[in-house]
Design an enzyme around this catalytic site. Structure first.
Site, short mmCIF file in Angstrom:
data_model
loop_
_atom_site.label_atom_id
_atom_site.label_comp_id
_atom_site.label_asym_id
_atom_site.label_seq_id
_atom_site.Cartn_x
_atom_site.Cartn_y
_atom_site.Cartn_z
N GLU A 138 0.82 -1.21 0.00
CA GLU A 138 0.00 0.00 0.00
C GLU A 138 0.86 1.28 0.00
O GLU A 138 0.34 2.37 0.18
CB GLU A 138 -0.94 0.01 1.22
CG GLU A 138 -2.02 -1.06 1.13
CD GLU A 138 -3.06 -0.99 2.25
OE1 GLU A 138 -4.19 -1.43 2.03
OE2 GLU A 138 -2.73 -0.52 3.37
N ASP A 252 -3.63 -8.94 9.00
CA ASP A 252 -2.65 -8.03 9.61
C ASP A 252 -2.20 -8.56 10.97
O ASP A 252 -1.01 -8.44 11.33
CB ASP A 252 -3.25 -6.62 9.78
CG ASP A 252 -3.48 -5.95 8.44
OD1 ASP A 252 -2.84 -6.35 7.45
OD2 ASP A 252 -4.31 -5.02 8.39
#
Ligand code: ATP
Length: 302
Positions: A138, A252
């Site tokens: 990202e 995550d």
């Protein structure tokens, strides 16, 4: 080795979650029911997960000079993370606009904003042997490549969570020690169809990536993990959870937990078992960053 750092270079976003009876049609304005603000972004979530599990975690990220930027910094610092490298840049902070309808269906628009400004210079931090460097897709690829190539010199371990999946430049792939992907990211990177129920297809796809990266770890949701660690295949069954509250952040949590155990000196095969347990706790609780477990909570289910 036991006191090595986890250094995460990655995204930080403000998730703006709006609830409405249904999604608006193009051109339509609806009255919604509520709005909530949650700090998120894969980089922030993973750094928080590692920190809660006892790692000396640092987050390298960029926020905007808007009000979200201040809130995001305050959030990570309240978590106790080292925020010296959470830098401000002009413009908007990374923002995810999420609409949840009564049906439970989401629409999400993510604007990378300041995350797109993270540069190679930003990742020039003190790196020591045994430190675990973590990144995701990202932030700009040049920053990740520079971070990992530079970190390998003093003997750091590098972990790339290729999410969202995008083709990896050969120089970046060569600097990755451990790749972590979910089923759909694996399919994208390998260019083949993968079925979570068919471990053979998962292993074949993971093996095809091993010409570039020695260790490929595939997370399979409730099915747990299949990993190709050099020539060895390691499988970790998913932990049966009481009730699934919200799977957001499971990936995550897995990456942050894996990094924390590797920094503590645990071998990769064992660290996968720990990370699988940690991630399973994330799905039992709502939220992403908020759902990351502590060491005591993971030890209780191992
Ligand atoms: P997300 O995008 O929802 O955060 P992901 O697609 O990146 O997740 P998953 O493979 O769905 O990643 O989940 C990561 C890990 O979380 C799994 O390998 C497993 O350890 C744990 N996990 C996820 N879902 C479940 C579940 N329903 N039950 C038990 N463990 C789970």
């Amino acid at each position: 080795m036991g006191n090595a750092k986890v250094i995460v270079a990655g995204s930080i976003n403000m998730d703006v979650v709006v609830r409405a009876a249904r999604h608006p049609r193009p051109g339509e304005t609806l009255l919604g029911q509520s709005v909530q603000f949650f700090a998120g972004g894969k980089g922030a979530n993973q750094a928080i997960a590692a920190h809660r599990l006892g790692a000396r975690a640092t987050l390298i990220a960029r926020v905007g000079d808007d009000s979200f930027g201040g809130s995001l910094r305050a959030f990570v610092s309240q978590e106790g993370l080292d925020t010296q490298r959470v830098l401000a840049t002009g413009g908007a902070s990374g923002t995810a606009l999420i609409t949840v309808a009564d049906s439970g269906e989401n629409t999400i628009v993510v604007v990378p904003g300041a995350n797109g400004a993270l540069s190679p210079v930003d990742v020039e931090v003190d790196i020591e042997p045994g430190d675990v460097l973590v990144s995701q897709c990202e932030i700009p690829a040049q920053a990740i490549e520079y971070f990992f190539v530079r970190g390998k010199r003093p003997g750091a371990l590098t972990l790339l969570n290729a999410a969202p999946a995008r083709p990896l430049a050969p120089a970046l792939a060569a600097a990755v020690d451990i790749l972590v992907v979910n089923e759909s990211e694996l399919a994208t990177l390998a260019g083949t169809a993968v079925g979570a129920r068919d471990t053979g297809t998962v292993i074949a796809a993971a093996r095809s990536l091993q010409s570039a990266i020695g260790n490929v770890v595939v997370t399979l949701g409730e099915r747990g993990v299949v990993a190709c660690l050099g020539p060895v295949v390691k499988t970790v069954p998913g932990r049966r959870v009481e009730a699934v509250a919200d799977t957001t952040g499971a990936g995550d949590g897995f990456v942050g937990a894996l990094a924390a155990r590797l920094a503590a000196g645990e071998p990769l095969a064992q660290a996968l078992v720990f990370a699988n347990a940690a991630a399973s706790i994330c799905v039992e609780r709502p939220g992403a960053a908020a759902s990351m477990p502590t060491m005591a909570e993971v030890l209780a289910v191992l």
